[in-house]
Design an enzyme around this catalytic site. Structure first.
Site, PDB file in Angstrom:
ATOM      1  N   ASN A 206      -1.601  -0.480  -9.672  1.00 50.70           N
ATOM      2  CA  ASN A 206      -1.636   0.959  -9.928  1.00 50.70           C
ATOM      3  C   ASN A 206      -2.171   1.214 -11.334  1.00 50.70           C
ATOM      4  O   ASN A 206      -2.537   0.282 -12.045  1.00 50.70           O
ATOM      5  CB  ASN A 206      -0.248   1.585  -9.730  1.00 50.70           C
ATOM      6  CG  ASN A 206       0.805   0.965 -10.625  1.00 50.70           C
ATOM      7  OD1 ASN A 206       0.669   0.955 -11.845  1.00 50.70           O
ATOM      8  ND2 ASN A 206       1.864   0.424 -10.019  1.00 50.70           N
ATOM      9  N   LYS A 285      -9.714 -16.957   0.084  1.00 48.18           N
ATOM     10  CA  LYS A 285     -10.363 -15.654   0.095  1.00 48.18           C
ATOM     11  C   LYS A 285     -10.663 -15.206   1.517  1.00 48.18           C
ATOM     12  O   LYS A 285     -11.226 -15.961   2.319  1.00 48.18           O
ATOM     13  CB  LYS A 285     -11.659 -15.707  -0.719  1.00 48.18           C
ATOM     14  CG  LYS A 285     -12.392 -14.378  -0.766  1.00 48.18           C
ATOM     15  CD  LYS A 285     -13.691 -14.487  -1.548  1.00 48.18           C
ATOM     16  CE  LYS A 285     -14.464 -13.171  -1.498  1.00 48.18           C
ATOM     17  NZ  LYS A 285     -15.740 -13.261  -2.231  1.00 48.18           N
ATOM     18  N   LYS A 338      19.646   6.492  -7.105  1.00 54.94           N
ATOM     19  CA  LYS A 338      19.577   5.268  -7.899  1.00 54.94           C
ATOM     20  C   LYS A 338      20.815   5.055  -8.771  1.00 54.94           C
ATOM     21  O   LYS A 338      20.870   4.090  -9.521  1.00 54.94           O
ATOM     22  CB  LYS A 338      18.337   5.289  -8.806  1.00 54.94           C
ATOM     23  CG  LYS A 338      17.042   5.732  -8.141  1.00 54.94           C
ATOM     24  CD  LYS A 338      16.627   4.816  -7.009  1.00 54.94           C
ATOM     25  CE  LYS A 338      15.269   5.265  -6.450  1.00 54.94           C
ATOM     26  NZ  LYS A 338      14.846   4.467  -5.286  1.00 54.94           N
TER      27      LYS A 338
END
Length: 397
Positions: A206, A285, A338
């Site tokens: 990200n 790969k 959380k």
């Protein structure tokens, strides 16, 4: 500020007039002020004005007749050096170690803390050279205040406006009275992205740069904490005095955090771990066949929730909610799910906040309420977050 020795450097920009107010405010708070003007600054406001406001002779000419080396004397005398306004040209000189006038020569001789209040056109502020110079100065320990957004001399309404004198005085006061409210506190900070492998050459990640987490680690260490920083792959220098634990995957992050969770009095989860990872990782790969490829993902461990389940009495857990929609609502939900004490809500759809940039604007959410922090540099945001943590621990000043 009482009896503090402040050297004020003033460079040649239209915001020079604000420096007059700054001197007046510093004097009213009991500081002793000596002003150094560049020759261009003296074209905007004559030295006599600063003589009168400061009660001391204003310094302009490096080679003016005097009985001592003025830049050395000022450097030894100062408790802090403030440059306001600081033009783009001044930032470039400071970053490059150029000392071609009394202001920059004094800066090079100075060992006292440096506070810079930039002021310039928005395009000049955003220019890559200016930002690189600023990063260099910050890495050396300089502090900044502003610039703000407002009406500029060029007629634009944009970023580049020098911070108001009241803001500079507040920043200077904070600089000269560094909080040590985290003495004896063990702080665990996570930062950066995770890398989830698809095959030996491809991965999922990200846009997290790690800047917010690194700023938090630096701020906590400065305020007296013992800090460990668990970091994904980033291009940032380790903060001085902070132990860095490098990780790659969300599984690595989970193991590192849970292993240190019992040690920490405060856990600040600024990292951006992947929520999903490839269900299978190819050992070689994956070749392109022309038929496309289906990638099956599985959930990663919810590290914040696991920390919440293991939370011990007195421990403070801080979670981040990087959101693009319903930011505050989603953050409040995270507070309960959380078992966190504080959630930092961050709208990452903004171009000036969140991933990859040096500024942030967040909302701090606790069970008692919420507090919005305005857009500012991430180091300042870090101190705002730590102030909220200190309040939760009963350590606020």
């Amino acid at each position: 500020m009482k009896d503090k020795h402040i050297v004020l450097g003033v460079t040649g920009g239209i915001a020079v007039y604000k420096a007059c107010d700054l001197v007046s405010r510093l004097k009213k708070q009991g500081a002793e002020v000596r002003v150094v003007l560049t020759e261009n600054a003296a074209k905007f406001v004559p030295p006599l004005t600063f003589d009168t406001l400061s009660g001391n002779p204003t310094h302009v000419d490096t080679f003016a007749p005097r009985s001592e080396l003025e830049h050395i004397h000022l450097a030894k005398w100062a408790d802090a050096y403030v440059i306001a306004p600081a033009t783009a040209n001044c930032l470039a000189k400071l970053a490059g170690g150029i000392a071609d006038d009394l202001l920059t020569t004094t800066a090079l001789a100075m060992t006292a803390p440096l506070l810079i209040a930039p002021a310039m056109n928005a395009n000049m502020w955003r220019h890559a050279a200016t930002q690189a110079n600023l990063e260099t100065l910050l890495a050396r320990g300089a502090k900044t205040v502003g610039p703000g957004v407002g009406h500029l001399a060029c007629g634009d309404d944009d970023v580049g406006r020098m911070a108001e004198p009241s803001e500079i005085v507040e920043a200077l006061d904070a600089l000269l009275s560094v909080k040590r409210d985290f003495e004896g506190v063990r702080v665990l900070v996570t930062a950066g992205p995770t890398v989830e492998k698809i095959d030996p050459v491809r991965f999922i990640t990200n846009r997290s740069s790690g800047k917010m987490g690194y700023a938090l680690a630096e701020a906590a260490q400065t305020r007296g904490a013992e800090v460990q920083l668990v970091s994904g792959p980033v291009n940032l220098a380790a903060p001085a005095g902070v132990q860095v634990v490098p990780i790659e995957s969300s599984a690595d992050l989970c193991a590192a955090v849970l292993d240190r969770g019992e040690w920490a009095d405060v856990v600040i989860q600024a990292a951006a771990p992947a929520d999903f990872r490839p269900a299978k990782v190819s050992g070689s790969k994956i070749k392109k066949t022309g038929e496309g490829m289906t990638l099956v993902l599985e959930n990663t461990t919810d590290i914040a929730a696991e920390l919440g389940r293991r939370k011990r009495p007195g421990q403070v857990l801080v979670a981040f909610a990087a959101e693009t929609d319903d930011v505050l609502e989603n953050a409040r939900g995270k507070l309960e799910k959380k078992n966190a004490d504080l959630v930092v809500a961050n709208d990452v759809s903004r171009s000036d906040a969140g991933f990859g940039v040096d500024t942030n604007a967040v909302t701090l959410i606790t069970r008692e309420g919420q507090q919005a922090l305005p857009l500012m540099r991430k180091r300042a945001v870090a101190d705002g977050i730590l102030d909220a943590v200190a309040a939760l621990m009963g350590r606020e000043r």
